[in-house]
Design an enzyme around this catalytic site. Structure first.
Site, mmCIF file in Angstrom:
data_model
loop_
_atom_site.group_PDB
_atom_site.id
_atom_site.type_symbol
_atom_site.label_atom_id
_atom_site.label_comp_id
_atom_site.label_asym_id
_atom_site.label_seq_id
_atom_site.Cartn_x
_atom_site.Cartn_y
_atom_site.Cartn_z
ATOM 1 N N GLU A 152 33.173 41.574 37.458
ATOM 2 C CA GLU A 152 32.781 40.595 38.486
ATOM 3 C C GLU A 152 33.972 40.205 39.361
ATOM 4 O OE1 GLU A 152 29.756 39.901 39.212
ATOM 5 O OE2 GLU A 152 28.985 41.033 37.522
ATOM 6 N N HIS A 185 34.669 42.850 41.965
ATOM 7 C CA HIS A 185 33.847 42.753 43.185
ATOM 8 C C HIS A 185 34.479 41.778 44.174
ATOM 9 C CE1 HIS A 185 30.321 45.174 42.412
ATOM 10 N NE2 HIS A 185 29.983 44.522 41.317
ATOM 11 N N GLU A 194 29.710 49.472 42.920
ATOM 12 C CA GLU A 194 29.611 49.336 41.464
ATOM 13 C C GLU A 194 30.641 50.218 40.760
ATOM 14 O OE1 GLU A 194 28.054 47.279 39.491
ATOM 15 O OE2 GLU A 194 27.379 46.286 41.301
HETATM 16 ZN ZN LIG Z 1 28.706 44.896 39.815
#
Ligand SMILES: [Zn+2]
Length: 278
Positions: free
Chosen positions: A137, A140, A197
């Site tokens: 997280e 990101h 991702e």
């Molecule tokens: Zn992700």
């Protein structure tokens, strides 16, 4: 005439598009909304989420979230400094909170504002599992993935065309809400792209390793995520972070690389993985 207008609009967008370099990939990324504008919006929204949620403090599991978060933040800073990106985190104001809620989710807003829901802890299973989620997280946020989605949204909505390049505060807020999905709408968050991702998976592995958590556990975590998704309606964490066999295989393949990277930062062994029983 119409075509000409399109050209003018496009070149205006290009003129006002600021491109930031992603320190983790070296790629130039779209950053229409500068951090100076994005972060205050994120911080305000974060505080709003906390004020509307059952934030847990002073418990062993809340302390654990803070501990892992601090270690991941230190790892990020060490990695960035070692790679010539001093000052990248200057405007970050790290914060880690655990919300008592069965939602299977965790997220990091721009500027380092992190939330874990207690509902994800049984899948995380151990502090190392939490570190894998936290690393992903935070990755990101560090790679400005959300910011890129917002920038794309502005263009899509025509907010960035000639005569309307000065984005108003309420437009920032609206786009922010739409693309980060805060408050009651956290579950409405749009999925990241597959390439984002993959990028977050790799950065996340490095961060957890440098923080002293065994990167080999990340693929196991996503196996549990996949198993948890079970039937027809997967939890939101899984629909915004689709788990599949190729992702799990990719994490497994990258783990040795992350372990090598950790060694450069003096990490020669990792904390033992022991399941918690929160
Ligand atoms: Zn992700």
């Amino acid at each position: 005439m119409k075509f000409k207008n399109v050209i003018i609009a496009c070149s205006t967008i290009a003129l006002f598009l600021s491109c930031a370099t992603n320190p983790f990939t070296g790629k130039s990324t779209m950053a229409l909304v500068p951090n100076s504008q994005l972060f205050p919006t994120a911080f305000a929204q974060y505080n709003q989420v906390l004020s509307e949620s059952n934030v847990e403090t002073g418990t062993a599991r809340a302390d654990m979230i803070t501990r892992v978060g601090q270690r991941i933040a230190v790892a990020a800073e060490r990695w960035l400094n070692a790679n010539g990106h001093q000052g990248y985190l200057t405007d970050y104001k790290w914060e880690y909170n655990l919300i008592d809620d069965p939602t299977v989710n965790a997220w990091c807003m721009p500027g380092g504002k992190i939330v874990f829901y207690t509902g994800i802890l049984p899948i995380a299973q151990s502090e190392t599992g939490v570190a894998a989620i936290m690393g992903h997280e935070v990755a990101h946020a560090l790679a400005n993935h959300g910011q890129q989605r917002m920038s794309a949204a502005y263009i899509q909505q025509g907010l960035a065309v000639a005569g309307n390049v000065a984005i108003q505060d309420d437009q920032t807020r609206d786009a922010f809400n739409q693309y980060y999905g805060v408050g009651s709408n956290v579950l409405g968050m749009l999925p990241f792209s597959r390439s984002h991702e993959t990028e977050a998976d790799k950065i996340g592995l490095y961060l957890m390793g440098i923080a002293g958590y065994n990167p080999t556990e990340a693929s196991n975590l996503w196996v549990r995520m996949k198993a948890n998704s079970g039937g027809e309606a997967p939890p939101e964490m899984l629909s915004t972070h689709p788990s599949n066999d190729s992702r799990i295989a990719n994490l497994k393949a990258l783990a040795p690389q992350a372990i090598e990277e950790s060694k450069k930062f003096g990490v020669s062994s990792f904390r033992p993985i022991s399941n918690f029983n929160y």
